[in-house]
Design a protein around this motif. Sequence first.
Motif, mmCIF file in Angstrom:
data_model
loop_
_atom_site.group_PDB
_atom_site.id
_atom_site.type_symbol
_atom_site.label_atom_id
_atom_site.label_comp_id
_atom_site.label_asym_id
_atom_site.label_seq_id
_atom_site.Cartn_x
_atom_site.Cartn_y
_atom_site.Cartn_z
ATOM 1 N N UNK A 1 0.837 -1.193 0.000
ATOM 2 C CA UNK A 1 0.000 0.000 0.000
ATOM 3 C C UNK A 1 0.873 1.245 0.000
ATOM 4 N N UNK A 2 0.547 2.197 -0.887
ATOM 5 C CA UNK A 2 1.240 3.481 -0.959
ATOM 6 C C UNK A 2 0.179 4.555 -0.769
ATOM 7 N N UNK A 3 0.320 5.367 0.279
ATOM 8 C CA UNK A 3 -0.641 6.447 0.519
ATOM 9 C C UNK A 3 -0.185 7.675 -0.249
ATOM 10 N N UNK A 4 -0.952 8.020 -1.285
ATOM 11 C CA UNK A 4 -0.603 9.151 -2.138
ATOM 12 C C UNK A 4 -0.926 10.469 -1.451
ATOM 13 N N UNK A 5 -2.135 10.590 -0.999
ATOM 14 C CA UNK A 5 -2.608 11.735 -0.238
ATOM 15 C C UNK A 5 -3.476 11.157 0.865
ATOM 16 N N UNK A 6 -3.767 11.909 1.899
ATOM 17 C CA UNK A 6 -4.614 11.338 2.952
ATOM 18 C C UNK A 6 -5.897 10.751 2.376
ATOM 19 N N UNK A 7 -6.096 9.465 2.620
ATOM 20 C CA UNK A 7 -7.317 8.804 2.179
ATOM 21 C C UNK A 7 -7.259 8.207 0.790
ATOM 22 N N UNK A 8 -6.212 8.455 0.008
ATOM 23 C CA UNK A 8 -6.110 7.882 -1.337
ATOM 24 C C UNK A 8 -4.914 6.947 -1.383
ATOM 25 N N UNK A 9 -5.172 5.699 -1.747
ATOM 26 C CA UNK A 9 -4.105 4.700 -1.768
ATOM 27 C C UNK A 9 -3.940 4.117 -3.175
ATOM 28 N N UNK A 10 -2.736 3.660 -3.415
ATOM 29 C CA UNK A 10 -2.415 2.910 -4.633
ATOM 30 C C UNK A 10 -1.544 1.747 -4.184
ATOM 31 N N UNK B 1 1.861 -1.053 -4.938
ATOM 32 C CA UNK B 1 3.054 -1.504 -5.625
ATOM 33 C C UNK B 1 3.913 -0.403 -6.204
ATOM 34 N N UNK B 2 4.790 -0.825 -7.108
ATOM 35 C CA UNK B 2 5.713 0.106 -7.746
ATOM 36 C C UNK B 2 5.012 1.193 -8.534
ATOM 37 N N UNK B 3 3.896 0.854 -9.182
ATOM 38 C CA UNK B 3 3.171 1.877 -9.951
ATOM 39 C C UNK B 3 2.570 2.927 -9.021
ATOM 40 N N UNK B 4 2.126 2.512 -7.847
ATOM 41 C CA UNK B 4 1.621 3.467 -6.857
ATOM 42 C C UNK B 4 2.733 4.376 -6.367
ATOM 43 N N UNK B 5 3.914 3.801 -6.117
ATOM 44 C CA UNK B 5 5.059 4.607 -5.709
ATOM 45 C C UNK B 5 5.412 5.624 -6.788
ATOM 46 N N UNK B 6 5.416 5.202 -8.054
ATOM 47 C CA UNK B 6 5.769 6.124 -9.139
ATOM 48 C C UNK B 6 4.800 7.301 -9.209
ATOM 49 N N UNK B 7 3.514 7.054 -9.011
ATOM 50 C CA UNK B 7 2.537 8.164 -8.975
ATOM 51 C C UNK B 7 2.886 9.134 -7.863
ATOM 52 N N UNK B 8 3.164 8.594 -6.684
ATOM 53 C CA UNK B 8 3.519 9.403 -5.523
ATOM 54 C C UNK B 8 4.810 10.197 -5.791
ATOM 55 N N UNK B 9 5.855 9.517 -6.253
ATOM 56 C CA UNK B 9 7.154 10.158 -6.465
ATOM 57 C C UNK B 9 7.079 11.230 -7.546
ATOM 58 N N UNK B 10 6.387 10.941 -8.646
ATOM 59 C CA UNK B 10 6.287 11.924 -9.723
ATOM 60 C C UNK B 10 5.512 13.165 -9.273
ATOM 61 N N UNK B 11 4.505 12.990 -8.430
ATOM 62 C CA UNK B 11 3.760 14.154 -7.913
ATOM 63 C C UNK B 11 4.688 15.064 -7.109
#
Length: 132
Positions: free
Chosen positions: A35-44, A46-56
């Motif tokens: 689980x990768x928490x992108x913003x409070x309450x929004x999760x993604x 694996x690696x694709x979730x991390x990439x969304x978070x990191x690119x933001x």
Amino acid sequence: MSNDSMTTSLIRQYYGWFNERRLSDAAGLFADDADVELIPGERAQGGSGYLRFAHAWVSAFPDATFAIQQIEHRTETLAEVYLLATGTHQGTLAFGVLSIQTGRREGDVARPRTARHPKRQDRIVGTDRRPQ
């Protein structure tokens, strides 16, 4: 090599790859079901979730770097990492329906700020950095 040493090495590699912008390599460290928490309450996941978070974050802070200050091993599978983040806020950091852009550099005097999500009662508390 002890479990703590392996964990410390992995943590240092992860933040080193972020600082070098080797985001795909860092993404490879995530299990598919992590689980990768992108913003409070929004999760993604694996690696694709991390990439969304990191690119933001990189789009908002293109020169951002993390310096590890301390690593405390809590259990065999949990470590607490203390970081010093530096960077210039140049782009928009999107928090769902909230967007924040300051254009300020770390090290300025910080003034507390609170943003409210328009559809929920959650609060995002942070700082609005002001020049001295």
